[in-house]
Enzyme design. Structure first.
Site, short mmCIF file in Angstrom:
data_model
loop_
_atom_site.label_atom_id
_atom_site.label_comp_id
_atom_site.label_asym_id
_atom_site.label_seq_id
_atom_site.Cartn_x
_atom_site.Cartn_y
_atom_site.Cartn_z
N ASP A 1 -27.71 20.17 -30.74
CA ASP A 1 -26.85 20.25 -31.93
C ASP A 1 -27.49 19.42 -33.04
O ASP A 1 -28.00 18.32 -32.81
CB ASP A 1 -25.45 19.72 -31.61
N ILE A 2 -27.45 19.96 -34.25
CA ILE A 2 -28.10 19.29 -35.38
C ILE A 2 -27.37 18.01 -35.80
O ILE A 2 -27.97 17.11 -36.39
CB ILE A 2 -28.22 20.29 -36.56
N ASN B 1 -15.06 25.81 -29.40
CA ASN B 1 -14.07 25.97 -30.46
C ASN B 1 -13.90 27.46 -30.74
O ASN B 1 -14.90 28.18 -30.88
CB ASN B 1 -14.52 25.22 -31.72
N GLY C 1 -11.12 25.27 -34.98
CA GLY C 1 -12.21 24.47 -35.51
C GLY C 1 -13.58 25.11 -35.40
O GLY C 1 -14.60 24.44 -35.61
N GLN C 2 -13.63 26.41 -35.10
CA GLN C 2 -14.93 27.07 -35.01
C GLN C 2 -15.53 27.24 -36.41
O GLN C 2 -14.85 27.68 -37.34
CB GLN C 2 -14.79 28.45 -34.33
N HIS D 1 -20.50 30.05 -28.65
CA HIS D 1 -21.33 28.96 -28.12
C HIS D 1 -20.46 27.96 -27.39
O HIS D 1 -19.27 27.83 -27.68
CB HIS D 1 -22.12 28.26 -29.24
N HIS E 1 -20.51 23.77 -26.27
CA HIS E 1 -21.13 22.47 -26.46
C HIS E 1 -21.18 21.77 -25.10
O HIS E 1 -20.16 21.69 -24.42
CB HIS E 1 -20.30 21.58 -27.39
P1 AMP Z 1 -18.33 24.84 -34.01
O1 AMP Z 1 -18.46 26.26 -34.52
O2 AMP Z 1 -17.07 24.17 -34.48
O3 AMP Z 1 -18.47 24.74 -32.52
O4 AMP Z 1 -19.47 23.97 -34.66
C1 AMP Z 1 -20.79 24.44 -34.80
C2 AMP Z 1 -21.76 23.39 -34.34
O5 AMP Z 1 -23.05 23.86 -34.64
C3 AMP Z 1 -21.62 22.01 -35.00
O6 AMP Z 1 -21.56 21.03 -33.98
C4 AMP Z 1 -22.90 21.88 -35.84
O7 AMP Z 1 -23.38 20.55 -35.88
C5 AMP Z 1 -23.86 22.79 -35.10
N1 AMP Z 1 -24.91 23.38 -35.93
C6 AMP Z 1 -24.77 23.98 -37.13
N2 AMP Z 1 -25.95 24.43 -37.59
C7 AMP Z 1 -26.87 24.10 -36.65
C8 AMP Z 1 -28.27 24.30 -36.51
N3 AMP Z 1 -28.99 24.92 -37.46
N4 AMP Z 1 -28.90 23.82 -35.41
C9 AMP Z 1 -28.19 23.18 -34.45
N5 AMP Z 1 -26.85 22.99 -34.49
C10 AMP Z 1 -26.20 23.43 -35.59
#
Ligand code: AMP
Length: 117
Positions: free
Chosen positions: A38-39, A95, A101-102, A108, A110
């Protein structure tokens, strides 16, 4: 059963990572899934696992993905946790939808473990 792909944006960030258009810090890949850091990590280990298919969320994935894809994806999640050395203790979070909260609408999970960095 909901139709597959309804509302799926094929240019979402994770779709672009899957196509190799955007970089990622890859930790695992097989025929069913890609895993990368995760970034914005929320813990010492924070890795995302995404399926290789156009699924918006956990709900979409479990309702519409073929059985072999579903089995392959969850096996990949377990493999990634093992490879990361966290199989004895981690959180698996997904999420689902704006109310959940998605933010990125490509399914995906986590894998989160350890203290905040
Ligand atoms: P969520 O959709 O709420 O599960 O959140 C999306 C997740 O993707 C968040 O934790 C972001 O930090 C992560 N994220 C967004 N863009 C990137 C990326 N380019 N590379 C890695 N993780 C990312």
């Amino acid at each position: 059963m909901p139709a597959r792909n309804v509302g799926y944006d094929r240019n979402n960030i994770f779709a672009r990572i899957l196509r190799g258009e955007l970089p990622c810090r890859k930790v695992y890949e097989d025929a069913f899934a890609l895993a990368f850091h995760d970034i914005h990590p929320k813990a010492a280990v924070h890795v995302l696992v995404i399926p290789k298919g156009a699924y918006m969320s956990f709900v979409d994935f479990t309702a519409t993905a073929p059985p072999e894809m579903q089995a392959g994806f969850w096996r990949a999640v377990a493999t990634v946790a093992k490879d990361l050395g966290v199989e004895d203790g981690f959180r698996l979070v997904s999420n689902i939808g704006p109310e959940g909260g998605q933010i990125v609408f490509h399914f995906h999970v986590h894998i989160v473990s350890g203290p905040r960095p």
